[in-house]
Design an enzyme around this catalytic site. Structure first.
Site, PDB file in Angstrom:
ATOM      1  CE  LYS A  95      40.503  39.959  33.610  1.00 47.28           C
ATOM      2  NZ  LYS A  95      40.782  40.621  34.880  1.00 47.28           N
ATOM      3  CB  THR A  96      40.795  33.580  35.565  1.00 49.28           C
ATOM      4  OG1 THR A  96      42.319  34.359  35.281  1.00 49.28           O
ATOM      5  CG2 THR A  96      41.912  31.829  34.878  1.00 49.28           C
ATOM      6  CD  GLU A 142      41.119  35.708  31.991  1.00 48.94           C
ATOM      7  OE1 GLU A 142      41.820  36.283  32.828  1.00 48.94           O
ATOM      8  OE2 GLU A 142      41.636  34.857  32.109  1.00 48.94           O
TER       9      GLU A 142
END
Length: 414
Positions: A95-96, A142
């Site tokens: 996700k980052t 995020e």
């Protein structure tokens, strides 16, 4: 939290904060004019201030009990995401990087979005920025499942990369994780999902005709050829997800693709730190789950090193207790595996008797088929033992969500 402090300041708030120790993040905040304190004390809290805390801060922290009740970081996220149209990127892994890819692509396409990311966007050097509009415009966020704060987001486009049980102190089963992701996606008008997770009405992402190249990849997306200079099949999937989400903003597809060709990564995500005195390359990565460790090692192989040395610091006793066998199996794919002791973060060793990094080292040795496995509990021991063993052509991966990046930087010649 440091990134959100930056954004709050951009929105006109007077911001202060504290951490238990000095860090580059505090220096960065000082440079932005944020008042920061080392150590936690009720006296740090200005009279009448709204106080927000991360999930790492215990309930008896003196700053949480000073004055007005302290609010969880999810509440700050709720307030910020209510001000803009939001792309929220969720998943146990990636996700980052995917949030960073989306922010980078939209910046390159001229949309000037805001972004809130768990790692620094290398193209700007910042974790967060509010973008060109005080309100309105797009915000890329995020979405974190670790403390369920993803459910507080006011989301317009939800991206679901993958679902896996990672945070064992928060969830008792994979079914609980799935329930939280279901609630996250149900609250969003549009959902971008991996093929294996897609439901009717979702937009499915997948790289087409993927070709892995040394240090990168190329693949097809909606008639465009996408080129990446970050390695691994997992990053091609991340890029496809980012492109599908960004397309929904109305941004020009060709401009998005062209921008991604210049994406060099996010902080602590396959971050190439430099070379040792002997010429070995050092790469730092935040991988802290067996799936992430395996993907990072596979990506490193695409650089075709003479020898791959993987140095891993387990993060949290609870995760290590549940997954040490899987960590060992993932690390065994390296030519040399080095295991440090557990980075405790918010947990205490006395609450987990018998759990240490040695469990991971032993599991790696069992799976390594005779390849070398080193048990080096401290950063100092790892630096002392690894340094003389490294040679030109080696690639050293330092992995973990704790402070193992300090080892990587210590190995690199200034």
């Amino acid at each position: 939290m440091s990134g959100w402090a930056r954004v709050a300041g951009q929105l006109g708030a007077t911001v202060s904060g504290s951490d238990r120790a000095e860090s580059p993040a505090l220096d960065h905040l000082r440079a932005l004019g944020v008042e920061v304190h080392v150590g936690h004390d009720a006296a740090n809290v200005p009279a009448g201030a709204d106080v927000f805390h991360s999930s790492a801060i215990p309930a008896d922290n003196p700053e949480r009990t000073a004055g007005r009740p302290s609010l969880p970081r999810a509440e700050l996220l709720r307030r910020l995401t209510a001000l803009k149209r939001v792309i929220a990127v969720a998943g146990a892994h990636g996700k980052t990087t995917t949030t960073s890819m989306a922010a980078h692509a939209l910046l390159g396409a001229g949309l000037a979005p805001g972004y809130l990311i768990g790692g620094a966007l290398r193209s700007t050097g910042e974790h967060a920025d509010w973008g060109s509009h005080r309100s309105g415009g797009w915000l890329v966020v995020e979405a974190d499942e670790s403390d369920r704060s993803m459910l507080a987001l006011d989301t317009d486009v939800a991206v679901v990369l993958n679902i896996e049980l990672d945070h064992h102190a928060t969830y008792g089963s994979l079914a609980e994780v799935v329930e939280v992701f279901d609630a996250f996606r149900a609250a969003a008008p549009q959902v971008v999902a991996a093929p294996e997770l897609a439901r009717p009405g979702d937009i499915v992402f997948a790289p087409e005709d993927l070709v892995l190249e040394p240090g990168g990849s190329r693949f097809g997306w909606r008639g465009h050829e996408v080129r990446l200079v970050v390695p691994g099949a997992h990053n091609a999937r991340n890029a496809a997800a980012a492109l599908e989400a960004c397309r929904l903003t109305g941004a020009d597809e060709a401009a998005l693709v062209a921008a991604l060709a210049g994406f060099s990564g996010a902080g602590r995500r396959f971050e190439r730190l430099g070379h040792t005195r002997s010429g070995a390359e050092v790469v730092d990565d935040y991988a802290h789950h067996p799936t992430e460790v395996a993907a990072t090692i596979a990506a490193a192989r695409s650089l075709r090193p003479r020898r791959l040395v993987a140095c891993f610091q387990p993060h949290l006793f609870s995760r290590t207790r549940e997954l040490y066998r899987e960590f060992g199996a993932a690390l065994a794919a390296a030519d040399v595996a080095c295991v440090l002791d557990v980075y405790p973060a918010r947990e205490r060793a006395e609450d987990f008797p018998g759990v240490s990094g040695l469990l991971v080292a032993e599991a790696a040795a069992d799976a390594a088929d005779g390849r070398e496995v080193l048990w080096l509990p401290t950063l100092a021991e790892a630096e002392r033992v690894l340094g003389p063993r490294l040679r030109e052509g080696d690639l050293v991966l330092v992995m973990g969500a704790g402070d193992v990046d300090a080892l990587g930087r210590a190995l690199v010649v200034a």
